[in-house]
Enzyme design. Sequence first.
Site, PDB file in Angstrom:
ATOM      1  CB  ALA A  19      -1.069   0.000   1.136  1.00  0.00           C
ATOM      2  NE  ARG A  20       6.444   2.483   3.079  1.00  0.00           N
ATOM      3  CZ  ARG A  20       7.704   2.336   3.124  1.00  0.00           C
ATOM      4  NH1 ARG A  20       8.278   1.490   3.552  1.00  0.00           N
ATOM      5  NH2 ARG A  20       8.459   3.557   3.171  1.00  0.00           N
ATOM      6  NE  ARG A  40      -6.045  -5.839  11.204  1.00  0.00           N
ATOM      7  CZ  ARG A  40      -5.055  -6.820  11.513  1.00  0.00           C
ATOM      8  NH1 ARG A  40      -5.506  -8.032  11.848  1.00  0.00           N
ATOM      9  NH2 ARG A  40      -3.728  -6.693  11.194  1.00  0.00           N
ATOM     10  CE  LYS A 103       0.601 -10.649  -7.233  1.00  0.00           C
ATOM     11  NZ  LYS A 103       1.988 -10.472  -6.286  1.00  0.00           N
TER      12      LYS A 103
END
Length: 362
Positions: A19-20, A40, A103
């Site tokens: 995600a970075r 979370r 993926k």
Amino acid sequence: MSKSNNPIRFGIIGCAVIARKVSRAINLAPNATLYAIGSRSIEKAKKFAADNGFCETVKMYGSYNEVLDDPCVDAVYVPLPTSLHVQWAVMAAEKKKHVLLEKPTALNLADLEHILKACDSNGVQFMDGTMWLHHPRTAKMREMLSDAQLFGQLKSMYSSSTFSETLEFFENNIRVKPDLDALGALGDTGWYCIGAILWAANYKLPNTVMALPAANLNAAGVILACGCSFHWAGEDSKVATFHCSFLSHESMDLALYGSNGSLHLKDFIIPYQESSASFDFVSGAKFKELHIGWNLKPTKVQVFLELPQETLMVQEFARLVNIIKNSAGHPDSKWPEISRKTQLVMDAVKKSIELGFKPIDL
Ligand SMILES: *[C@@H]1O[C@H](CO)[C@@H](O)[C@H](O)[C@H]1NC(C)=O
Ligand SMILES: *[C@@H]1O[C@H](CO)[C@@H](O)[C@H](O)[C@H]1NC(C)=O
């Protein structure tokens, strides 16, 4: 980078390492903006935002649901462990968020079809996070492969995607945990090999898939290394093999052999450099008299980029979302279909391994 007036607003659910890279890509894409990040816990979201220098305006949420419930979020990027994809991608689609899914898309084709159906019935775009398909080098390779004189007919293919890991990885990484990423190396790196072979074959599915008898599984049954062969029967017959692994040094090879030419590259998934990339191509090469050399060496075909490949991926996704959002268009079926075929073949590879390397007919 200047943004367009009405960029597609992205939410990210999950603070995975990948995600970075994708949040950087969203920031660089002219038609996209990072709007929210959910984890979370709010502390994790805040730490991720701080560590990655996010703009102060990016909203931070202590749950994935809050991102999906935010009416300003147009699209979500989902980098969660594979076992969580079906739950969260379906929920995102039901909340009318376009879905960019990391993926491997799912643990099996049935789960992916569930996701694709949810996207389709909610009129949202789906795309998986395979970045190299968006690199201009890929388009250039396609152009040269399509030249019936230069390359001729595609006859055989080889692809690899490997890296070697530390003891710590084999003990703790989610990619070797049966409850998180049960597909192991097949899902993580084999996804690219299968995708590259299907890409080269113009997405014509092979007739037969047979795993190579050398799979390496950990005690929990997660694949650490495996290989597979594919066969296309009939007039346009061809073969392919691939090897994917967490146990070999970094490699990302793609070799394509045609009746009159060949194409090679060693960095097809992540190019050696961001701003330019190349591949080797040769056509009509012959051995010299007495076979003491060749008449030709491969040519380096070079391609330059203004934006990195993952930014081009985000830009393409945002372009499709924009058509739906602002021109009442329909989701595009090209990218979901590529994901579906890749997952279908991956299922067959896994089944072949489970049956003791038996051929699987598609
Ligand atoms: C093979 O490629 C060479 C060099 O590019 C070309 O001159 C030749 O016509 C091609 N042969 C066929 C059979 O297409
Ligand atoms: C970005 O958005 C602008 C205006 O909305 C549009 O003209 C342009 O074509 C878009 N670019 C891409 C790459 O989608």
